[in-house]
Write a protein that holds these residues in place. Structure first.
Motif, short mmCIF file in Angstrom:
data_model
loop_
_atom_site.label_atom_id
_atom_site.label_comp_id
_atom_site.label_asym_id
_atom_site.label_seq_id
_atom_site.Cartn_x
_atom_site.Cartn_y
_atom_site.Cartn_z
N SER A 1 0.18 9.76 6.61
CA SER A 1 -1.00 10.49 7.07
C SER A 1 -0.80 11.08 8.47
N ASN B 1 -4.26 8.45 18.46
CA ASN B 1 -4.41 8.97 17.10
C ASN B 1 -3.55 8.17 16.12
N LYS C 1 -5.07 6.19 12.92
CA LYS C 1 -4.68 6.51 11.54
C LYS C 1 -4.01 5.32 10.84
#
Length: 255
Positions: A178, A216, A220
């Motif tokens: 991802s 981030n 994730k």
């Protein structure tokens, strides 16, 4: 007669010498002994240089452990152990440096989790230290025929551990997929042990931008620390950034 060259690796000298003497009584076995992982690797290198490679290593599962101590469970993201500092680490080191050598782990107790780790590291067998000589010889000859040997009582537990490890790896791979290409590169730098400033210098980014990318990545991956992110990345097979060989070029893409 084809002779089998065996190296016994155990830091308990009396046990190592006794086992070596018992194996040496076999007409088709040549045996040596080493008292530590580094000593074993030196023996292997020397044997290669002299054209007399070893066939099988018998490695103490608790190599280097303090007597009576409970082996510490390493956090997967804590980085690799020191080279050949324990039995499982030695198995992994031998698989990389001498892939033609078969390793068998000798253990004082049944432990499905550690046996599974040994197989994942490259071991071909896990046997009890108090097994009979005939059983040990059967294992030695079996692993040379590409067989894997485990005590029947451990089989179910080891399969359960390997299945769980595969599931964790699959889940981890899906999370890593991802990430954007830039976030993946930041993660590789984290796996290599680089801090924020070093990552910024390597990727030609500002520390503030790297901090955003790291946040981030953690979000994730669903973790709350760099250590946990690195552990998950290792399970997913993410390679650390090659600090010696990789060259990161500036690109026209926005960070």
């Amino acid at each position: 007669m084809v002779r089998i060259r065996v190296l016994v690796v155990d830091d308990h000298r009396i046990f190592a010498e006794s086992l070596a003497a018992a194996l040496a009584a076999e007409p088709d076995v040549d045996v040596s002994a080493a008292g530590s992982g580094p000593a074993a690797l030196r023996c292997l290198e020397r044997a290669v240089a002299e054209g007399r490679r070893f066939d099988v290593l018998l490695v103490d599962a608790d190599l280097g452990a303090v007597a009576g101590a409970v082996p510490a469970q390493r956090e997967p993201g804590a980085g690799p152990p020191q080279p050949a500092s324990d039995g499982i680490a030695l198995v992994a080191a031998v698989r990389v440096a001498h892939p033609g050598v078969r390793t068998v782990v000798l253990a004082e107790r049944d432990d499905p989790r550690r046996a599974a780790h040994a197989l994942q590291a490259g071991a071909s067998g896990w046997v009890a230290k108090d097994c009979s000589l005939s059983r040990l010889l059967a294992v030695i000859r079996g692993v040379l025929r590409e067989e894997t040997h485990l005590p029947p009582a451990l089989l179910t537990g080891v399969l359960r551990e390997l299945t769980a490890a595969r599931k964790h790896r699959t889940d981890s791979e899906r999370l890593v997929e991802s990430l954007t290409p830039r976030e993946h590169e930041v993660l590789r730098c984290m796996v290599a042990g680089l801090g924020r400033k070093d990552v910024a210098a390597r990727l030609f980014l500002s520390p503030h931008t790297v901090r955003t990318h790291m946040q981030n990545v953690l979000g994730k991956l669903g973790v709350h620390s760099t250590l946990a992110a690195v552990a998950l990345a290792r399970r997913a097979g993410v390679r650390p950034a090659d600090l010696a060989g990789d060259v990161v070029e500036r690109s026209g893409q926005l960070a």
